[in-house]
Design an enzyme around this catalytic site. Structure first.
Site, PDB file in Angstrom:
ATOM      1  N   ASP A 125      -2.954  16.233  10.148  1.00 42.15           N
ATOM      2  CA  ASP A 125      -3.101  16.617   8.747  1.00 42.15           C
ATOM      3  C   ASP A 125      -2.241  15.669   7.924  1.00 42.15           C
ATOM      4  O   ASP A 125      -1.039  15.544   8.181  1.00 42.15           O
ATOM      5  CB  ASP A 125      -2.636  18.062   8.519  1.00 42.15           C
ATOM      6  CG  ASP A 125      -3.579  19.088   9.141  1.00 42.15           C
ATOM      7  OD1 ASP A 125      -4.538  18.665   9.824  1.00 42.15           O
ATOM      8  OD2 ASP A 125      -3.356  20.296   8.954  1.00 42.15           O
ATOM      9  N   ASP A 156     -14.246  28.379   7.166  1.00 46.73           N
ATOM     10  CA  ASP A 156     -12.881  28.906   7.253  1.00 46.73           C
ATOM     11  C   ASP A 156     -12.910  30.344   6.758  1.00 46.73           C
ATOM     12  O   ASP A 156     -13.269  30.594   5.607  1.00 46.73           O
ATOM     13  CB  ASP A 156     -11.935  28.079   6.381  1.00 46.73           C
ATOM     14  CG  ASP A 156     -11.981  26.601   6.749  1.00 46.73           C
ATOM     15  OD1 ASP A 156     -12.259  26.297   7.925  1.00 46.73           O
ATOM     16  OD2 ASP A 156     -11.758  25.760   5.869  1.00 46.73           O
TER      17      ASP A 156
END
Length: 240
Positions: A8, A129
């Protein structure tokens, strides 16, 4: 089983968030390029990258870093984070990214997802998600009021080539993925599914392998950075 170590990127650094909270993040010393090199050196073939700056701005903020990773290492890379236009998808495919992950933009506008899948066959991954069964959008700050499985049924024939399912309540927590929900998603999905969120140990990898045939792989993030899973141990699970 494909194993996707995660990188990330925020402010040019490797970071990990807990439950997607930008105020609850850990920064790591190693640069994203060096981290990708480390994964390559250990024998990994796949990589999951999220551009967190992109998720906040809707721009391909870290395209240069991702391009460098693609150019230096022969890795199959999937990239997500704020990809909201056909132009952004094009930029990523042009630099050699294998799969471009569409999340919020696809959920808010199903036609965008359909158009992207038609224009970039075999390149689009759908990122779903979820929190308590409902899809979240906009960097997980908004609840879409759409049930995950209902939305999936609506877009199942659009042509996405991969689905990444994340339980937000588990992400960054190392409490093990939500295998029960992931299994339901895999049963419904027309394309292979990647498990994401909460991986804590090698046992989670072994469990993922024992599940539904439609589960293609698993993403591992914080457990690597915190040393709970050793890369030498993890890479053995790829072909085991």
């Amino acid at each position: 089983m494909k194993i996707f170590p995660a990188i990330d990127i925020k402010d040019k650094k490797c970071v990990r968030l807990v439950k997607g909270d930008f105020n609850n993040k850990t920064e790591y010393e190693m640069s994203p390029v060096d981290q990708a090199g480390k994964y390559k050196d250990h024998g990994f073939k796949n990589l999951h990258i999220v551009d967190l700056d992109g998720a906040l701005t809707g721009e391909t903020v870290n395209l240069d870093i991702i391009q460098e990773i693609v150019a230096k290492f022969d890795l199959k890379i999937e990239v997500g984070g704020g990809i909201r236009t056909i132009d952004s998808i094009q930029k990523y495919t042009d630099v050699g990214v294998e799969k471009v992950i569409l999340g919020s933009a696809a959920i808010k506008d199903k036609n965008f997802l359909k158009k992207a899948c038609q224009k970039f066959p075999n390149k689009i991954a759908l990122g779903l998600d979820a929190k308590d069964g409902y899809l979240s959008v906009s960097g997980w700050k908004e609840n879409s009021n759409k049930l995950t499985l209902d939305f999936l049924k609506e877009v199942n024939d659009y042509g996405a080539s991969r689905l990444i399912y994340t339980d937000i309540n588990r992400d960054g927590t190392k409490q093990s993925p939500n295998f029960e929900e992931t299994s339901k998603v895999a049963d419904t999905s027309n394309c292979p599914v990647i498990v994401s969120g909460g991986v804590s140990s090698i046992d989670d990898i072994k469990k993922a392998k024992s599940f539904n045939n439609n589960i293609e792989g698993i993403i591992v993030g914080k457990a690597i950075y915190d040393g709970d899973i050793k890369l030498e141990e993890l890479v053995r699970e790829i072909d085991a």
